[in-house]
Design a protein around this motif. Sequence first.
Motif, PDB file in Angstrom:
ATOM      1  N   GLN A 155       0.865  -1.185   0.000  1.00 49.28           N
ATOM      2  CA  GLN A 155       0.000   0.000   0.000  1.00 49.28           C
ATOM      3  C   GLN A 155       0.903   1.237   0.000  1.00 49.28           C
ATOM      4  O   GLN A 155       1.729   1.395   0.897  1.00 49.28           O
ATOM      5  CB  GLN A 155      -0.899   0.006   1.237  1.00 49.28           C
ATOM      6  CG  GLN A 155      -1.854   1.187   1.300  1.00 49.28           C
ATOM      7  CD  GLN A 155      -2.760   1.097   2.526  1.00 49.28           C
ATOM      8  OE1 GLN A 155      -3.166   0.002   2.924  1.00 49.28           O
ATOM      9  NE2 GLN A 155      -3.074   2.234   3.113  1.00 49.28           N
ATOM     10  N   PRO A 156       0.778   2.110  -1.015  1.00 47.12           N
ATOM     11  CA  PRO A 156       1.633   3.294  -1.039  1.00 47.12           C
ATOM     12  C   PRO A 156       1.450   4.150   0.206  1.00 47.12           C
ATOM     13  O   PRO A 156       0.352   4.233   0.772  1.00 47.12           O
ATOM     14  CB  PRO A 156       1.162   4.054  -2.294  1.00 47.12           C
ATOM     15  CG  PRO A 156       0.487   3.017  -3.131  1.00 47.12           C
ATOM     16  CD  PRO A 156      -0.128   2.048  -2.169  1.00 47.12           C
ATOM     17  N   LEU A 157       2.533   4.768   0.648  1.00 51.41           N
ATOM     18  CA  LEU A 157       2.473   5.646   1.813  1.00 51.41           C
ATOM     19  C   LEU A 157       2.095   7.060   1.385  1.00 51.41           C
ATOM     20  O   LEU A 157       2.493   7.521   0.313  1.00 51.41           O
ATOM     21  CB  LEU A 157       3.835   5.684   2.514  1.00 51.41           C
ATOM     22  CG  LEU A 157       4.265   4.419   3.246  1.00 51.41           C
ATOM     23  CD1 LEU A 157       5.752   4.477   3.557  1.00 51.41           C
ATOM     24  CD2 LEU A 157       3.456   4.235   4.522  1.00 51.41           C
ATOM     25  N   SER A 158       1.362   7.743   2.234  1.00 51.52           N
ATOM     26  CA  SER A 158       1.096   9.157   2.014  1.00 51.52           C
ATOM     27  C   SER A 158       2.338   9.956   2.407  1.00 51.52           C
ATOM     28  O   SER A 158       3.267   9.428   3.033  1.00 51.52           O
ATOM     29  CB  SER A 158      -0.100   9.615   2.848  1.00 51.52           C
ATOM     30  OG  SER A 158       0.171   9.418   4.235  1.00 51.52           O
ATOM     31  N   GLU A 159       2.365  11.234   2.049  1.00 51.98           N
ATOM     32  CA  GLU A 159       3.480  12.077   2.465  1.00 51.98           C
ATOM     33  C   GLU A 159       3.388  12.306   3.974  1.00 51.98           C
ATOM     34  O   GLU A 159       2.337  12.665   4.488  1.00 51.98           O
ATOM     35  CB  GLU A 159       3.431  13.414   1.744  1.00 51.98           C
ATOM     36  CG  GLU A 159       4.595  14.342   2.073  1.00 51.98           C
ATOM     37  CD  GLU A 159       4.532  15.636   1.295  1.00 51.98           C
ATOM     38  OE1 GLU A 159       4.334  16.710   1.918  1.00 51.98           O
ATOM     39  OE2 GLU A 159       4.670  15.584   0.060  1.00 51.98           O
ATOM     40  N   PRO A 160       4.471  12.096   4.721  1.00 55.47           N
ATOM     41  CA  PRO A 160       4.394  12.282   6.178  1.00 55.47           C
ATOM     42  C   PRO A 160       4.211  13.747   6.545  1.00 55.47           C
ATOM     43  O   PRO A 160       4.545  14.644   5.764  1.00 55.47           O
ATOM     44  CB  PRO A 160       5.749  11.747   6.663  1.00 55.47           C
ATOM     45  CG  PRO A 160       6.661  11.885   5.492  1.00 55.47           C
ATOM     46  CD  PRO A 160       5.810  11.674   4.282  1.00 55.47           C
ATOM     47  N   SER A 161       3.711  13.981   7.739  1.00 56.91           N
ATOM     48  CA  SER A 161       3.489  15.360   8.204  1.00 56.91           C
ATOM     49  C   SER A 161       4.792  16.116   8.378  1.00 56.91           C
ATOM     50  O   SER A 161       4.808  17.345   8.427  1.00 56.91           O
ATOM     51  CB  SER A 161       2.721  15.349   9.532  1.00 56.91           C
ATOM     52  OG  SER A 161       3.487  14.695  10.532  1.00 56.91           O
ATOM     53  N   THR A 162       5.917  15.382   8.461  1.00 63.05           N
ATOM     54  CA  THR A 162       7.221  16.007   8.636  1.00 63.05           C
ATOM     55  C   THR A 162       7.809  16.517   7.324  1.00 63.05           C
ATOM     56  O   THR A 162       8.902  17.079   7.318  1.00 63.05           O
ATOM     57  CB  THR A 162       8.189  15.017   9.301  1.00 63.05           C
ATOM     58  OG1 THR A 162       7.988  13.706   8.752  1.00 63.05           O
ATOM     59  CG2 THR A 162       7.946  14.955  10.799  1.00 63.05           C
ATOM     60  N   GLY A 163       7.103  16.311   6.193  1.00 68.92           N
ATOM     61  CA  GLY A 163       7.524  16.921   4.946  1.00 68.92           C
ATOM     62  C   GLY A 163       7.735  15.940   3.814  1.00 68.92           C
ATOM     63  O   GLY A 163       7.580  14.726   3.964  1.00 68.92           O
ATOM     64  N   PRO A 164       8.115  16.457   2.634  1.00 68.06           N
ATOM     65  CA  PRO A 164       8.352  15.611   1.460  1.00 68.06           C
ATOM     66  C   PRO A 164       9.744  15.007   1.467  1.00 68.06           C
ATOM     67  O   PRO A 164      10.560  15.285   2.348  1.00 68.06           O
ATOM     68  CB  PRO A 164       8.192  16.601   0.303  1.00 68.06           C
ATOM     69  CG  PRO A 164       8.692  17.895   0.885  1.00 68.06           C
ATOM     70  CD  PRO A 164       8.253  17.890   2.336  1.00 68.06           C
ATOM     71  N   GLY A 165      10.010  14.190   0.452  1.00 68.33           N
ATOM     72  CA  GLY A 165      11.353  13.636   0.284  1.00 68.33           C
ATOM     73  C   GLY A 165      11.396  12.136   0.463  1.00 68.33           C
ATOM     74  O   GLY A 165      10.395  11.484   0.791  1.00 68.33           O
ATOM     75  N   SER A 166      12.572  11.586   0.252  1.00 66.85           N
ATOM     76  CA  SER A 166      12.778  10.145   0.398  1.00 66.85           C
ATOM     77  C   SER A 166      12.738   9.743   1.871  1.00 66.85           C
ATOM     78  O   SER A 166      12.799  10.587   2.762  1.00 66.85           O
ATOM     79  CB  SER A 166      14.117   9.746  -0.215  1.00 66.85           C
ATOM     80  OG  SER A 166      14.187  10.121  -1.568  1.00 66.85           O
ATOM     81  N   ILE A 167      12.668   8.437   2.098  1.00 66.45           N
ATOM     82  CA  ILE A 167      12.560   7.899   3.450  1.00 66.45           C
ATOM     83  C   ILE A 167      13.645   6.846   3.669  1.00 66.45           C
ATOM     84  O   ILE A 167      14.123   6.216   2.723  1.00 66.45           O
ATOM     85  CB  ILE A 167      11.164   7.302   3.710  1.00 66.45           C
ATOM     86  CG1 ILE A 167      10.849   6.204   2.681  1.00 66.45           C
ATOM     87  CG2 ILE A 167      10.109   8.401   3.670  1.00 66.45           C
ATOM     88  CD1 ILE A 167       9.478   5.554   2.847  1.00 66.45           C
ATOM     89  N   LEU A 168      14.030   6.673   4.898  1.00 64.93           N
ATOM     90  CA  LEU A 168      15.042   5.686   5.267  1.00 64.93           C
ATOM     91  C   LEU A 168      14.341   4.406   5.696  1.00 64.93           C
ATOM     92  O   LEU A 168      13.474   4.426   6.572  1.00 64.93           O
ATOM     93  CB  LEU A 168      15.899   6.240   6.404  1.00 64.93           C
ATOM     94  CG  LEU A 168      17.020   5.383   6.963  1.00 64.93           C
ATOM     95  CD1 LEU A 168      18.018   5.035   5.876  1.00 64.93           C
ATOM     96  CD2 LEU A 168      17.711   6.113   8.107  1.00 64.93           C
ATOM     97  N   THR A 169      14.677   3.280   5.065  1.00 65.24           N
ATOM     98  CA  THR A 169      14.070   1.993   5.395  1.00 65.24           C
ATOM     99  C   THR A 169      15.073   1.109   6.123  1.00 65.24           C
ATOM    100  O   THR A 169      16.163   0.834   5.612  1.00 65.24           O
ATOM    101  CB  THR A 169      13.578   1.264   4.131  1.00 65.24           C
ATOM    102  OG1 THR A 169      12.627   2.083   3.456  1.00 65.24           O
ATOM    103  CG2 THR A 169      12.914  -0.059   4.489  1.00 65.24           C
ATOM    104  N   VAL A 170      14.710   0.669   7.315  1.00 59.21           N
ATOM    105  CA  VAL A 170      15.534  -0.231   8.123  1.00 59.21           C
ATOM    106  C   VAL A 170      14.869  -1.609   8.119  1.00 59.21           C
ATOM    107  O   VAL A 170      13.688  -1.735   8.431  1.00 59.21           O
ATOM    108  CB  VAL A 170      15.679   0.309   9.553  1.00 59.21           C
ATOM    109  CG1 VAL A 170      16.432  -0.675  10.421  1.00 59.21           C
ATOM    110  CG2 VAL A 170      16.394   1.648   9.539  1.00 59.21           C
ATOM    111  N   VAL A 171      15.640  -2.626   7.761  1.00 58.92           N
ATOM    112  CA  VAL A 171      15.111  -3.986   7.637  1.00 58.92           C
ATOM    113  C   VAL A 171      15.541  -4.804   8.849  1.00 58.92           C
ATOM    114  O   VAL A 171      16.700  -4.775   9.259  1.00 58.92           O
ATOM    115  CB  VAL A 171      15.605  -4.648   6.336  1.00 58.92           C
ATOM    116  CG1 VAL A 171      14.991  -6.041   6.169  1.00 58.92           C
ATOM    117  CG2 VAL A 171      15.253  -3.780   5.129  1.00 58.92           C
TER     118      VAL A 171
END
Length: 229
Positions: free
Chosen positions: A95-111
Amino acid sequence: MNLVQKLPIGLGLAFLMMMSSCSKEDTLRPGTVVTNESSNLREGGPVFSAYYLPSTDGPTCIGCAPKKWKLGDPARDATSSLTAYGGNPFKKWVQPLSEPSTGPGSILTVVTDAQGSGQASANMENLIKGKKYKLTFSLSTTSIQEAGRASHFASHAYLSVKDNATTPYVNKYVIINLDKTNQWITKTIEFEAKDNKQSVNLLTYNLLTEANLTYTNFHVGPDAVQQIN
Protein backbone atom coordinates in the motif's frame (compact mmCIF):
# COMPACT_ATOMS: atom_id res chain seq x y z
CA MET A 1 40.33 57.43 -8.72
CA ASN A 2 38.08 56.07 -6.02
CA LEU A 3 34.36 55.19 -6.19
CA VAL A 4 33.16 58.56 -4.79
CA GLN A 5 35.25 60.50 -7.34
CA LYS A 6 33.68 58.52 -10.17
CA LEU A 7 30.12 59.40 -9.03
CA PRO A 8 28.29 62.62 -9.99
CA ILE A 9 28.50 65.26 -7.20
CA GLY A 10 24.91 64.67 -5.95
CA LEU A 11 25.19 60.88 -5.89
CA GLY A 12 28.65 61.04 -4.33
CA LEU A 13 27.36 63.21 -1.48
CA ALA A 14 24.43 60.85 -0.88
CA PHE A 15 26.78 57.85 -0.86
CA LEU A 16 29.04 59.47 1.76
CA MET A 17 26.04 60.34 3.96
CA MET A 18 24.74 56.76 3.77
CA MET A 19 28.12 55.28 4.67
CA SER A 20 28.60 57.64 7.61
CA SER A 21 25.23 56.64 9.02
CA CYS A 22 26.12 52.93 9.08
CA SER A 23 27.90 51.63 12.17
CA LYS A 24 30.25 48.65 12.12
CA GLU A 25 27.58 46.60 13.88
CA ASP A 26 25.13 47.28 11.04
CA THR A 27 27.52 46.09 8.32
CA LEU A 28 27.35 42.40 7.44
CA ARG A 29 30.25 40.46 6.02
CA PRO A 30 29.58 38.73 2.68
CA GLY A 31 27.74 35.47 3.28
CA THR A 32 26.52 36.45 6.77
CA VAL A 33 23.12 34.93 7.61
CA VAL A 34 20.73 36.94 9.78
CA THR A 35 18.73 34.71 12.07
CA ASN A 36 15.86 35.05 14.46
CA GLU A 37 16.95 32.83 17.35
CA SER A 38 13.48 32.47 18.85
CA SER A 39 11.85 31.16 15.68
CA ASN A 40 14.72 29.69 13.66
CA LEU A 41 13.65 31.79 10.68
CA ARG A 42 15.98 33.39 8.21
CA GLU A 43 14.71 36.97 7.98
CA GLY A 44 13.24 37.55 4.55
CA GLY A 45 13.94 33.94 3.52
CA PRO A 46 12.69 30.36 3.89
CA VAL A 47 12.33 28.41 7.12
CA PHE A 48 15.52 26.57 8.09
CA SER A 49 16.96 24.75 11.07
CA ALA A 50 20.00 26.18 12.81
CA TYR A 51 20.42 22.84 14.62
CA TYR A 52 21.49 20.55 11.88
CA LEU A 53 20.24 16.99 11.55
CA PRO A 54 20.51 15.78 7.95
CA SER A 55 17.17 14.95 6.38
CA THR A 56 16.39 11.48 5.08
CA ASP A 57 16.01 12.78 1.53
CA GLY A 58 18.39 11.37 -1.07
CA PRO A 59 18.79 9.04 -4.07
CA THR A 60 16.81 5.83 -3.65
CA CYS A 61 18.37 2.37 -3.76
CA ILE A 62 19.07 -0.62 -1.53
CA GLY A 63 22.33 0.11 0.30
CA CYS A 64 22.02 3.87 -0.26
CA ALA A 65 22.12 6.03 2.87
CA PRO A 66 20.88 9.62 2.98
CA LYS A 67 23.77 12.05 3.29
CA LYS A 68 25.56 11.75 6.68
CA TRP A 69 23.37 8.83 7.81
CA LYS A 70 24.82 5.40 8.69
CA LEU A 71 22.97 2.18 7.89
CA GLY A 72 23.08 -0.79 10.24
CA ASP A 73 23.14 -3.27 7.33
CA PRO A 74 23.97 -1.71 3.93
CA ALA A 75 23.20 -5.04 2.24
CA ARG A 76 19.47 -4.54 2.85
CA ASP A 77 18.74 -1.17 4.49
CA ALA A 78 17.78 1.46 1.94
CA THR A 79 16.66 4.91 0.98
CA SER A 80 13.15 4.34 -0.35
CA SER A 81 10.31 6.14 -2.04
CA LEU A 82 6.76 6.37 -0.76
CA THR A 83 5.78 3.63 -3.19
CA ALA A 84 8.64 1.11 -3.21
CA TYR A 85 11.44 -0.40 -1.13
CA GLY A 86 14.70 1.14 -2.34
CA GLY A 87 12.69 2.87 -5.06
CA ASN A 88 12.62 -0.47 -6.91
CA PRO A 89 9.43 -0.73 -9.05
CA PHE A 90 9.55 -4.53 -8.60
CA LYS A 91 9.47 -4.21 -4.80
CA LYS A 92 6.48 -1.97 -4.28
CA TRP A 93 4.85 -1.50 -0.88
CA VAL A 94 1.56 -3.40 -0.68
CA GLN A 95 0.00 0.00 0.00
CA PRO A 96 1.63 3.29 -1.04
CA LEU A 97 2.47 5.65 1.81
CA SER A 98 1.10 9.16 2.01
CA GLU A 99 3.48 12.08 2.47
CA PRO A 100 4.39 12.28 6.18
CA SER A 101 3.49 15.36 8.20
CA THR A 102 7.22 16.01 8.64
CA GLY A 103 7.52 16.92 4.95
CA PRO A 104 8.35 15.61 1.46
CA GLY A 105 11.35 13.64 0.28
CA SER A 106 12.78 10.14 0.40
CA ILE A 107 12.56 7.90 3.45
CA LEU A 108 15.04 5.69 5.27
CA THR A 109 14.07 1.99 5.39
CA VAL A 110 15.53 -0.23 8.12
CA VAL A 111 15.11 -3.99 7.64
CA THR A 112 14.83 -6.31 10.63
CA ASP A 113 14.91 -10.09 11.05
CA ALA A 114 14.84 -12.56 13.93
CA GLN A 115 18.61 -12.40 14.34
CA GLY A 116 18.65 -8.87 15.73
CA SER A 117 17.43 -5.30 15.54
CA GLY A 118 17.69 -3.08 12.51
CA GLN A 119 19.33 0.28 13.04
CA ALA A 120 20.43 3.60 11.54
CA SER A 121 22.07 6.71 13.01
CA ALA A 122 23.20 10.27 12.31
CA ASN A 123 24.65 13.20 14.27
CA MET A 124 22.95 16.46 15.19
CA GLU A 125 25.40 19.36 15.04
CA ASN A 126 25.58 23.05 16.07
CA LEU A 127 23.67 22.47 19.32
CA ILE A 128 24.21 24.82 22.26
CA LYS A 129 25.23 23.06 25.47
CA GLY A 130 22.56 23.40 28.17
CA LYS A 131 19.76 24.39 25.79
CA LYS A 132 16.64 22.28 25.34
CA TYR A 133 15.50 21.04 21.95
CA LYS A 134 12.82 18.92 20.35
CA LEU A 135 13.23 16.52 17.44
CA THR A 136 10.14 15.77 15.34
CA PHE A 137 10.13 12.63 13.18
CA SER A 138 7.80 10.17 11.46
CA LEU A 139 7.82 6.35 11.45
CA SER A 140 5.87 3.76 9.50
CA THR A 141 5.90 -0.02 9.10
CA THR A 142 5.30 -1.33 5.59
CA SER A 143 5.10 -4.63 3.72
CA ILE A 144 6.12 -5.90 0.29
CA GLN A 145 5.18 -8.98 -1.74
CA GLU A 146 7.70 -11.74 -1.04
CA ALA A 147 7.46 -15.34 -2.21
CA GLY A 148 3.83 -14.96 -3.20
CA ARG A 149 2.70 -13.31 0.03
CA ALA A 150 3.00 -10.00 1.79
CA SER A 151 5.82 -9.65 4.30
CA HIS A 152 5.05 -9.25 7.99
CA PHE A 153 5.10 -5.94 9.86
CA ALA A 154 7.59 -4.72 12.47
CA SER A 155 6.17 -4.34 15.96
CA HIS A 156 8.23 -1.63 17.68
CA ALA A 157 10.82 1.07 17.11
CA TYR A 158 13.12 2.75 19.60
CA LEU A 159 14.52 6.22 18.98
CA SER A 160 17.19 7.75 21.21
CA VAL A 161 19.23 10.92 21.41
CA LYS A 162 22.65 10.06 22.80
CA ASP A 163 25.23 12.37 24.34
CA ASN A 164 28.61 11.64 22.77
CA ALA A 165 30.66 13.67 25.26
CA THR A 166 30.13 11.98 28.62
CA THR A 167 30.64 8.54 30.09
CA PRO A 168 28.34 6.84 30.82
CA TYR A 169 26.34 8.07 27.84
CA VAL A 170 23.18 10.01 28.58
CA ASN A 171 20.23 8.72 26.56
CA LYS A 172 16.81 10.28 26.06
CA TYR A 173 14.58 7.82 24.25
CA VAL A 174 11.05 7.03 23.15
CA ILE A 175 9.60 3.62 22.24
CA ILE A 176 6.98 3.61 19.49
CA ASN A 177 4.39 0.86 19.09
CA LEU A 178 4.05 0.41 15.32
CA ASP A 179 0.41 -0.63 15.49
CA LYS A 180 -0.74 1.51 12.51
CA THR A 181 0.41 -0.48 9.50
CA ASN A 182 1.09 1.42 6.25
CA GLN A 183 0.57 4.72 8.07
CA TRP A 184 2.88 7.38 9.42
CA ILE A 185 3.19 7.87 13.16
CA THR A 186 4.62 11.30 14.03
CA LYS A 187 6.42 11.74 17.36
CA THR A 188 8.67 14.23 19.14
CA ILE A 189 11.48 13.69 21.59
CA GLU A 190 12.71 16.50 23.86
CA PHE A 191 16.27 16.63 25.19
CA GLU A 192 18.86 18.92 26.71
CA ALA A 193 22.09 19.30 24.76
CA LYS A 194 25.11 18.03 26.70
CA ASP A 195 27.47 19.03 23.89
CA ASN A 196 27.34 20.73 20.50
CA LYS A 197 27.01 17.34 18.81
CA GLN A 198 24.71 14.48 19.76
CA SER A 199 23.66 11.34 17.91
CA VAL A 200 20.21 10.19 16.86
CA ASN A 201 19.83 6.40 16.89
CA LEU A 202 16.96 4.38 15.45
CA LEU A 203 16.41 0.73 16.41
CA THR A 204 13.58 -1.46 15.13
CA TYR A 205 12.60 -4.92 16.24
CA ASN A 206 9.97 -7.64 15.87
CA LEU A 207 8.05 -9.88 18.19
CA LEU A 208 10.12 -12.85 19.35
CA THR A 209 8.05 -15.20 17.18
CA GLU A 210 8.68 -13.18 13.98
CA ALA A 211 11.32 -14.87 11.79
CA ASN A 212 10.66 -12.97 8.56
CA LEU A 213 12.01 -9.68 7.29
CA THR A 214 10.12 -6.54 8.27
CA TYR A 215 10.44 -2.99 6.97
CA THR A 216 10.33 0.17 9.07
CA ASN A 217 10.54 3.62 7.49
CA PHE A 218 11.94 6.75 9.11
CA HIS A 219 11.55 10.34 7.93
CA VAL A 220 12.96 13.66 9.13
CA GLY A 221 12.80 16.92 7.22
CA PRO A 222 15.49 19.63 7.04
CA ASP A 223 14.05 21.56 9.99
CA ALA A 224 13.39 18.61 12.29
CA VAL A 225 15.27 20.03 15.29
CA GLN A 226 14.00 23.15 17.07
CA GLN A 227 15.24 24.96 20.19
CA ILE A 228 12.54 25.26 22.87
CA ASN A 229 14.24 27.45 25.50
